[in-house]
Structure formats: structure tokens, C-alpha cells
Design an enzyme around this catalytic site. Structure first.
Site, PDB file in Angstrom:
ATOM      1  CB  THR A   1      -0.925  -0.013   1.241  1.00 22.67           C
ATOM      2  OG1 THR A   1      -1.753  -1.175   1.142  1.00 22.67           O
ATOM      3  CG2 THR A   1      -1.781   1.226   1.328  1.00 22.67           C
TER       4      THR A   1
ATOM      5  CG  ASN B   1      -6.443  -7.367  -5.743  1.00 26.00           C
ATOM      6  OD1 ASN B   1      -6.328  -6.668  -6.745  1.00 26.00           O
ATOM      7  ND2 ASN B   1      -7.218  -7.021  -4.734  1.00 26.00           N
TER       8      ASN B   1
ATOM      9  CD  GLN C   1      -2.608 -10.975  -4.639  1.00 21.31           C
ATOM     10  OE1 GLN C   1      -2.285 -12.162  -4.564  1.00 21.31           O
ATOM     11  NE2 GLN C   1      -3.128 -10.331  -3.604  1.00 21.31           N
TER      12      GLN C   1
ATOM     13  CB  SER D   1       3.074  -7.074  -0.548  1.00 17.53           C
ATOM     14  OG  SER D   1       2.642  -7.298   0.772  1.00 17.53           O
TER      15      SER D   1
ATOM     16  CG  HIS E   1       1.109  -9.625   3.931  1.00 20.24           C
ATOM     17  ND1 HIS E   1      -0.208  -9.988   3.974  1.00 20.24           N
ATOM     18  CD2 HIS E   1       1.132  -8.390   3.401  1.00 20.24           C
ATOM     19  CE1 HIS E   1      -0.954  -8.988   3.501  1.00 20.24           C
ATOM     20  NE2 HIS E   1      -0.152  -8.009   3.143  1.00 20.24           N
TER      21      HIS E   1
ATOM     22  CB  THR F   1      14.116   3.202  13.010  1.00 25.59           C
ATOM     23  OG1 THR F   1      14.709   4.384  13.539  1.00 25.59           O
ATOM     24  CG2 THR F   1      14.945   1.993  13.363  1.00 25.59           C
TER      25      THR F   1
ATOM     26  CB  CYS G   1      -9.062  -3.768   0.575  1.00 23.35           C
ATOM     27  SG  CYS G   1      -7.545  -4.529   0.142  1.00 23.35           S
TER      28      CYS G   1
HETATM   29  C1  LIG Z   1      -2.559  -6.190  -5.733  1.00 18.24           C
HETATM   30  C2  LIG Z   1      -2.345  -5.684  -4.350  1.00 18.24           C
HETATM   31  N1  LIG Z   1      -1.675  -4.536  -4.165  1.00 18.24           N
HETATM   32  C3  LIG Z   1      -1.449  -4.036  -2.939  1.00 18.24           C
HETATM   33  C4  LIG Z   1      -1.891  -4.686  -1.813  1.00 18.24           C
HETATM   34  C5  LIG Z   1      -1.599  -4.115  -0.462  1.00 18.24           C
HETATM   35  O1  LIG Z   1      -0.545  -4.840   0.137  1.00 18.24           O
HETATM   36  P1  LIG Z   1      -0.093  -4.592   1.644  1.00 18.24           P
HETATM   37  O2  LIG Z   1      -0.992  -5.424   2.475  1.00 18.24           O
HETATM   38  O3  LIG Z   1       1.334  -5.073   1.678  1.00 18.24           O
HETATM   39  O4  LIG Z   1      -0.186  -3.150   1.921  1.00 18.24           O
HETATM   40  C6  LIG Z   1      -2.591  -5.884  -1.958  1.00 18.24           C
HETATM   41  C7  LIG Z   1      -3.120  -6.602  -0.771  1.00 18.24           C
HETATM   42  O5  LIG Z   1      -4.284  -6.696  -0.559  1.00 18.24           O
HETATM   43  C8  LIG Z   1      -2.822  -6.405  -3.257  1.00 18.24           C
HETATM   44  O6  LIG Z   1      -3.486  -7.542  -3.444  1.00 18.24           O
END
Ligand SMILES: Cc1ncc(COP(=O)(O)O)c(C=O)c1O
Length: 381
Positions: free
Chosen positions: A70, A148, A176, A196, A198, A234, A322
């Protein structure tokens, strides 16, 4: 518990936790400190930077760590917007993640013109459409690699090539796709890339924006000069070390993981289509990443399906994590022209590195029963 929501987040690999533990237990210095504890933290970050860079075949100096995708998306868009001396034009698509769409909304508030490209019923963007909208003052184009919600793979090479020809910066969110497709840096000329941790088996709260060193992006977080002045504060050393370990895991295991996801998804989609009449799989006729199925059953409600599955110990989502809970329906399906009643029935199933075929068998069985019950007692074949 059956977990089929790996696009929202996927469990950490055991190797990742092992790599992180020494930095969590401490003592872990501040990587900006000159003493031995600071140097050790910096070494951990340097290694992670190399591991993340090697995932997409770039030099490690191009990696700027952030708090997640994000922030990386926000930084790419607002940072390039901030470089402009006068109002200009930027382009994205209607099917992007909200962290891209809302950042383009801010560009509009700042006086820039923004074009939101339409897609076809599968979610694909025609290069001719991008070409038609590029103007002499276009300064940025941002198009994601894999969606996503639907898993659709956008063929980026011709889009990026058009931007390169016209001297327009091209940003892509590959959050993704990276766990499911190798990144072809020779074919896709991208100037800014979002990642990302996670979504690839690393910890939450870490991501990266990969960008050319010569880009003088306007930072969003200032005061400290970390990450070559692009992202002050940091850094989350243990998280970054975990991100590096996850990138390393993926570099070593992507091929077999994707092969397994491909087999499992085929099993899942065949089983569901046989048992549930009228089931629609979105973007079915276009290339999709190996782990994602977004499906709909007209007349049912996605949120109700998610809740019923949850009661049965099965985790899936209605659209993206989201958007779920807002009850508005997916902006991606709306852009694809899917009728609202079908769009509201959508649920997303996403397979991960630890999904087992027995879990999918149980899922298909339970889901078919739930659907039949909600449809008024029809029998399950
Ligand atoms: C395509 C895409 N971009 C951005 C994000 C946001 O990632 P993060 O959770 O690392 O902020 C997501 C997660 O839902 C995603 O699927």
C-alpha cells in the site's frame, strides 16, 4: 480449518520465522548506528535487499523498503506526482488495487488530469486504448500485473513498451503475480515495481518499491534520510529480514509450488463446476495466475456464502480483503461489466503453498451443500 484466502495473506514459511527470530529476540541494533549491533542489523538488511532484488533480477540498490505494498503504491504515484513542475496527465486502469486508485484520486485533487482505462469483459486492457490516451504531458502509467480478485494476468509488455517509447514512467504492482509467475524484466520495461512480503510467505507490514536510482521521487515520509532519502524512519529490521527469507524461499521453490497450485486449482474448478449448476468463473477465458478462482452464483450473496463457510471452518473472501465487509460489490467486476446481482454473489478462493487436495475435496463437498441449502434445498449431485 481450511484456509483458502492466500491472496489476502499467506502463512509464513517456517524458514522465514527462523531467519527473523534472532532479530526479534535481540539485541538488534539500529541499522543506522555505527557500533557492532548496528552493523549486524545493517548486514541483515543488506542480505534481505539482495534476496528481494534477485527475485526480480535487479541490482539491490534499486530496492526501497516500505511498510507494505500500500505504501509502495502510494509512494510511486505521489512521489512521481511530486516531481512534476506543472499539472500534467497520468493513466491507470479501473481494476487496480484501492491503494493505486485512491493515490490517483489525490493526483486529481492536486490538479493533474487522470484517465482510468476501461477493460474488456475478462479484465484485459487493450494496448490501443492506452495508446489513444497517451498525451504529450502524460508523466505516469500504472497498471497491475495480476489482479488480486480475478487473478487475471495483464499482458504488460506492450503497455510498458508504449510508455518507454513515449518517455512516460511505467509503474506496476506485481504483489499477486510474483509468487506465481517469474518476473520477465527483459520483456517488461517497468520503471517502478511494487512488492509485498506477506503475500509471499513473509511477515506482514513490509514491502518494497523497486525503482531506478536516478528517479528523484518526492518522499512521503521525511526526516532521517533512510532508504537513500526515499523513506525516512527506522526500518523494521526483523520484518525486512523475513521478507528477504521469503523471497529466497520463492526463488528456490516457485516452480514446484506453481505446478502444485495449477493441479489443485484445476481439481477445484472441475469439482465445483460438476456439482454446482450455473457457477460462473470470472476471467475464465483469459490467462490467470495459478492459484486464484473468483466465482459467482447468480441469486446468492457472497457475504452470506463467506459466513456460512466460516461456520464450517473454511476461510474464503468475498472479493478482495480490502473491499469485503463494505457490501458495495467489486469495482473490478463492475469495470468488467458483470451485472450487479451476479457480482454481489462473488467469492474468491485462493490456494497457497501449503494447500492440500484433501482440503479442496472437503471444501467442494461443503460448498455444494451450502449452495444447495441457500438455493432452497436442491439436491447435490
Ligand atoms: C494487488 C495488491 N496490491 C497491494 C496490496 C496491499 O498490500 P499490503 O498489504 O502489503 O499493503 C494488496 C493486498 O491486498 C494487493 O493484493
Amino acid at each position: 480449518m481450511i484456509y483458502l484466502d492466500h491472496n489476502a495473506t499467506t502463512p509464513m514459511h517456517p524458514e522465514v520465522l527462523t531467519a527473523m527470530l534472532p532479530y526479534m529476540r535481540g539485541p538488534c541494533g539500529n541499522p543506522a548506528s555505527v557500533h557492532h549491533a548496528g552493523r549486524a542489523a545493517r548486514q541483515g538488511m543488506d542480505q534481505a535487499r539482495r534476496q528481494v532484488a534477485s527475485l526480480i533480477g535487479v541490482h539491490d540498490s534499486l530496492v526501497c523498503f516500505t511498510s507494505g505494498a500500500t505504501e509502495a503504491n502510494n509512494l510511486a504515484i505521489s512521489g512521481v506526482g511530486g516531481m512534476q513542475k506543472q499539472p500534467g496527465h497520468a493513466i491507470t486502469s479501473r481494476t487496480e488495487h484501492p491503494s493505486v486508485l485512491e493515490a490517483f484520486g489525490v493526483l486529481q485533487q492536486q490538479g493533474h488530469r487522470v484517465t482510468f482505462l476501461d477493460c474488456d469483459p475478462q479484465g484485459l486492457i487493450a494496448p490501443e486504448s492506452l495508446q489513444r490516451h497517451l498525451t504529450p504531458d502524460t508523466f505516469l502509467v500504472s497498471i497491475m500485473h495480476a489482479n488480486n480478485e480475478t487473478g487475471l494476468i495483464q499482458p504488460l509488455a506492450p503497455l510498458a513498451a508504449l510508455c518507454r517509447e513515449q518517455g512516460v514512467l511505467f509503474h506496476t504492482d506485481i504483489v499477486q503475480s510474483i509468487g506465481r509467475l517469474p518476473w520477465d524484466k527483459e520483456a517488461i520495461a517497468a520503471d517502478l515495481i511494487t512488492l509485498s512480503s506477506h503475500k509471499l510467505g513473509g511477515p506482514m507490514g513490509v514491502g518494497a518499491l523497486v525503482m531506478d536510482r536516478s528517479l528523484a521521487l518526492t518522499p512521503m515520509i521525511i526526516g532521517g534520510g533512510q532508504e537513500r532519502g526515499r523513506r525516512a524512519g527506522t526500518p523494521n529490521v526483523a520484518g525486512i529480514v523475513g521478507f528477504g527469507a521469503a523471497a529466497d524461499w520463492l526463488n528456490k521453490h516457485r516452480q514446484e509450488t506453481v505446478a502444485s497450485m495449477t493441479r489443485l486449482r484445476a481439481f477445484l474448478e472441475t469439482g465445483l463446476s460438476e456439482k454446482i449448476p450455473g457457477l460462473v468463473i470470472f476471467s475464465h477465458n483469459a490467462p490467470r495466475i495459478a492459484n486464484t478462482t473468483l466465482l459467482g452464483i447468480d441469486g446468492l450473496h457472497g457475504e452470506t456464502l463467506v459466513m456460512n463457510l466460516d461456520l464450517a471452518g473454511i476461510a474464503v473472501s468475498s472479493g478482495s480483503a480490502c473491499a469485503s465487509g463494505k457490501g458495495e460489490g467489486s469495482h473490478v467486476l463492475a469495470a468488467m461489466g458483470v451485472p450487479k446481482s451476479l457480482a454481489l454473489s462473488a467469492i474468491r478462493l485462493s490456494i497457497g503453498w501449503n494447500t492440500q487436495v484433501q482440503q479442496l475435496e472437503r471444501f467442494i463437498h461443503q460448498f455444494a451443500h451450502i449452495v444447495a441449502r441457500l438455493q432452497g434445498g436442491a439436491t447435490v449431485r
